[in-house]
Design a protein around this motif. Structure first.
Motif, PDB file in Angstrom:
ATOM      1  N   PRO A   1      -3.503  22.027  21.754  1.00 29.60           N
ATOM      2  CA  PRO A   1      -2.466  21.211  22.415  1.00 29.60           C
ATOM      3  C   PRO A   1      -1.802  21.938  23.585  1.00 29.60           C
ATOM      4  CG  PRO A   1      -2.269  21.040  20.033  1.00 29.60           C
ATOM      5  CD  PRO A   1      -3.249  22.137  20.295  1.00 29.60           C
ATOM      6  N   VAL A   2      -1.618  23.261  23.451  1.00 31.85           N
ATOM      7  CA  VAL A   2      -1.009  24.039  24.532  1.00 31.85           C
ATOM      8  C   VAL A   2      -1.939  24.090  25.738  1.00 31.85           C
ATOM      9  CG1 VAL A   2      -0.129  26.305  25.203  1.00 31.85           C
ATOM     10  CG2 VAL A   2       0.323  25.420  22.902  1.00 31.85           C
ATOM     11  N   VAL A   3      -3.224  24.372  25.480  1.00 30.54           N
ATOM     12  CA  VAL A   3      -4.206  24.442  26.569  1.00 30.54           C
ATOM     13  C   VAL A   3      -4.299  23.101  27.291  1.00 30.54           C
ATOM     14  CG1 VAL A   3      -6.651  24.788  27.112  1.00 30.54           C
ATOM     15  CG2 VAL A   3      -5.530  26.257  25.426  1.00 30.54           C
ATOM     16  N   TRP A   4      -4.352  22.017  26.508  1.00 29.57           N
ATOM     17  CA  TRP A   4      -4.447  20.686  27.109  1.00 29.57           C
ATOM     18  C   TRP A   4      -3.170  20.366  27.902  1.00 29.57           C
ATOM     19  CZ3 TRP A   4      -1.784  16.023  26.683  1.00 29.57           C
ATOM     20  CH2 TRP A   4      -2.434  14.903  27.199  1.00 29.57           C
ATOM     21  N   GLY A   5      -2.016  20.707  27.358  1.00 27.89           N
ATOM     22  CA  GLY A   5      -0.756  20.430  28.045  1.00 27.89           C
ATOM     23  C   GLY A   5      -0.635  21.178  29.356  1.00 27.89           C
ATOM     24  N   VAL A   6      -1.067  22.437  29.369  1.00 26.35           N
ATOM     25  CA  VAL A   6      -1.028  23.217  30.609  1.00 26.35           C
ATOM     26  C   VAL A   6      -1.933  22.583  31.663  1.00 26.35           C
ATOM     27  CG1 VAL A   6      -1.645  25.430  31.650  1.00 26.35           C
ATOM     28  CG2 VAL A   6      -0.404  25.371  29.484  1.00 26.35           C
ATOM     29  N   GLY A   7      -3.099  22.099  31.226  1.00 27.03           N
ATOM     30  CA  GLY A   7      -4.012  21.436  32.159  1.00 27.03           C
ATOM     31  C   GLY A   7      -3.395  20.195  32.781  1.00 27.03           C
ATOM     32  N   VAL A   8      -2.704  19.392  31.969  1.00 25.56           N
ATOM     33  CA  VAL A   8      -2.058  18.172  32.474  1.00 25.56           C
ATOM     34  C   VAL A   8      -0.911  18.516  33.419  1.00 25.56           C
ATOM     35  CG1 VAL A   8      -0.689  16.157  31.808  1.00 25.56           C
ATOM     36  CG2 VAL A   8      -2.734  16.762  30.501  1.00 25.56           C
ATOM     37  N   LEU A   9      -0.134  19.543  33.083  1.00 21.52           N
ATOM     38  CA  LEU A   9       0.984  19.951  33.940  1.00 21.52           C
ATOM     39  C   LEU A   9       0.471  20.398  35.312  1.00 21.52           C
ATOM     40  CD1 LEU A   9       3.288  21.926  31.464  1.00 21.52           C
ATOM     41  CD2 LEU A   9       3.700  19.670  32.488  1.00 21.52           C
ATOM     42  N   GLY A  10      -0.662  21.099  35.321  1.00 25.29           N
ATOM     43  CA  GLY A  10      -1.248  21.504  36.600  1.00 25.29           C
ATOM     44  C   GLY A  10      -1.650  20.317  37.452  1.00 25.29           C
ATOM     45  N   LEU A  11      -2.223  19.295  36.812  1.00 29.06           N
ATOM     46  CA  LEU A  11      -2.627  18.086  37.544  1.00 29.06           C
ATOM     47  C   LEU A  11      -1.417  17.312  38.054  1.00 29.06           C
ATOM     48  CD1 LEU A  11      -5.517  16.882  35.198  1.00 29.06           C
ATOM     49  CD2 LEU A  11      -5.734  17.987  37.430  1.00 29.06           C
ATOM     50  N   LEU A  12      -0.328  17.320  37.280  1.00 26.39           N
ATOM     51  CA  LEU A  12       0.903  16.665  37.731  1.00 26.39           C
ATOM     52  C   LEU A  12       1.513  17.412  38.911  1.00 26.39           C
ATOM     53  CD1 LEU A  12       2.570  15.769  34.306  1.00 26.39           C
ATOM     54  CD2 LEU A  12       1.740  14.149  36.015  1.00 26.39           C
ATOM     55  N   ALA A  13       1.472  18.742  38.867  1.00 27.97           N
ATOM     56  CA  ALA A  13       2.073  19.552  39.934  1.00 27.97           C
ATOM     57  C   ALA A  13       1.405  19.291  41.277  1.00 27.97           C
ATOM     58  CB  ALA A  13       1.979  21.027  39.566  1.00 27.97           C
ATOM     59  N   VAL A  14       0.092  19.050  41.245  1.00 32.18           N
ATOM     60  CA  VAL A  14      -0.649  18.792  42.491  1.00 32.18           C
ATOM     61  C   VAL A  14      -0.105  17.572  43.225  1.00 32.18           C
ATOM     62  CG1 VAL A  14      -2.870  17.963  43.339  1.00 32.18           C
ATOM     63  CG2 VAL A  14      -2.786  19.929  41.847  1.00 32.18           C
ATOM     64  N   LEU A  15       0.355  16.577  42.460  1.00 32.96           N
ATOM     65  CA  LEU A  15       0.801  15.314  43.051  1.00 32.96           C
ATOM     66  C   LEU A  15       2.239  15.367  43.553  1.00 32.96           C
ATOM     67  CD1 LEU A  15      -0.731  12.899  40.377  1.00 32.96           C
ATOM     68  CD2 LEU A  15      -1.712  13.572  42.581  1.00 32.96           C
ATOM     69  N   ILE A  16       2.952  16.461  43.295  1.00 34.69           N
ATOM     70  CA  ILE A  16       4.340  16.598  43.735  1.00 34.69           C
ATOM     71  C   ILE A  16       4.375  17.050  45.189  1.00 34.69           C
ATOM     72  CG2 ILE A  16       6.525  17.811  43.355  1.00 34.69           C
ATOM     73  CD1 ILE A  16       5.734  18.121  40.444  1.00 34.69           C
ATOM     74  N   PRO A  17       5.065  16.308  46.073  1.00 36.44           N
ATOM     75  CA  PRO A  17       5.165  16.715  47.478  1.00 36.44           C
ATOM     76  C   PRO A  17       5.788  18.104  47.594  1.00 36.44           C
ATOM     77  CG  PRO A  17       5.943  14.464  47.178  1.00 36.44           C
ATOM     78  CD  PRO A  17       5.739  15.024  45.806  1.00 36.44           C
TER      79      PRO A  17
END
Length: 369
Positions: free
Chosen positions: A73-89
């Protein structure tokens, strides 16, 4: 630990890394030298990426993969957070029409979508391997949960948009579900959804104009003669000009003339085709085949389903990405901007690839444990 590693797998990977470093240098030395810059600039950074990737790969083997399930769950969560960060201006950077990178100090960039492949594979493996003793195949609920684990990152990657990575992840997901013993109707249904989803993505505008032109050039290279069509034509010319034995390393006229854009990354195979010829290119393909066969052997000998599914996910990822990259350079597959594993220049891709090898070695080292 080192005694437990697969020497043939390690040897094939090291050979590809060496070949890749030489091809990256061949693709960039004349270009950077002509600009009055350091001809070894890309080579040095590529070697640094390899060294970091090797450290990450070894670190992946330290923790028993069977204990890795607890951190999924931690590994998956970190992956999702990275993908969200990319979309932040202000955080994500846009290159070639895709907002897929995070800029770091020193001119380095990280592409979270590459590392998300690892988190998706581990997440799906965990869900599909959690079975009761009275059943030999995953339930419909298990498959639905596995798809949900993949769906969230895939949606975020589509928003970038990065269709090439989505295709690779989708291929891995379908393969893992098929191997897990899920009913065949799930696999057939997923393939149909993928086809309909691709059509819908084009219609609703999820696919950018830049990517749409690449798809059109796959059908007809004359559609975009100054950009993607030009790139495809030059790619075919460069590979074909190598003949049987090639022009010789560092002596390719097409490569030194910089006729193929992005040659050190997505189109690195054109350098092999021109300078190493058919024979040298065949050696690269054979090395990839060795990696895939050794990976399948490790998966087959794995003592538990979790390890087997992790191996299958990594193998499917390597196989499809290799086929997609080499296929697009020859016009056999649409141009999607995916790098060639272990060979193309690019830090995030190299890190993810070597972490994937680390997972294979982890399972292999503990087959007798």
């Amino acid at each position: 630990m080192m005694k437990g590693f697969d020497p043939i797998l390690s040897g094939a990977v090291v050979a590809l890394l060496i070949i890749g470093a030489l091809l990256v240098y061949a693709a960039t030395r004349s270009w950077y030298g002509a600009l009055g810059l350091d001809p070894q600039y890309y080579l040095k950074r590529h070697i640094l990426n390899i060294l970091i990737g090797i450290v990450l790969a070894f670190g992946t083997t330290v923790i028993d993969y069977r204990l890795l399930r607890a951190y999924t769950p931690v590994v998956w969560g970190v992956g999702v957070l990275g993908l969200l960060a990319v979309l932040i201006p202000g955080i994500g950077s846009t290159i070639n029409g895709a907002r897929a990178w995070i800029s770091l100090p020193g001119g380095f960039q990280v592409q979270p979508a590459e590392l998300a492949k690892i988190s998706i594979i581990i997440g799906i493996s965990m869900v599909l391997s959690e079975r009761l003793h009275d059943r030999d195949e995953p339930t419909h609920k298990d498959v639905a949960q596995a798809l949900a684990i993949a769906a969230i990152p895939i949606v975020l990657i589509l928003l970038q948009p990065d269709m090439g990575t989505v295709m690779i992840i989708s291929a891995s997901v379908v393969t893992m579900i098929a191997v897990s013993g899920a009913p065949s109707r799930w696999v057939v249904g997923l393939l149909l959804v993928a086809l309909l989803g691709g059509f819908a993505a084009i219609k609703v505008g999820v696919v950018s104009e830049y990517q749409l032109k690449r798809l059109q050039s796959f059908v007809d290279p004359t559609v975009d003669p100054q950009s993607s069509g030009y790139q495809l034509r030059q790619s075919r010319i460069t590979i074909g000009s190598g003949g049987v034995i090639g022009t010789g390393l560092f002596d390719g006229p097409q490569t030194n003339g910089r006729f193929v854009p992005e040659q050190q990354t997505d189109f690195i195979f054109t350098v092999a085709g021109e300078e190493l010829g058919f024979l040298g290119s065949s050696v690269i393909l054979i090395l990839f085949l060795v990696i895939l066969l050794r990976g399948l052997r490790i998966a087959r000998r794995s003592q538990d389903l979790f390890g087997r599914l992790v191996c299958i996910g990594v193998i499917a990822w390597f196989a499809f990405q290799t086929f997609e990259n080499i296929g697009m350079t020859m016009g056999l597959m649409p141009m999607t901007g995916v790098p060639l594993p272990f060979i193309s220049y690019g830090g995030s891709s190299m890190f993810a690839n070597l972490i994937g090898i680390g997972l294979l070695q982890n399972v292999h080292a503990r087959q007798r444990g």
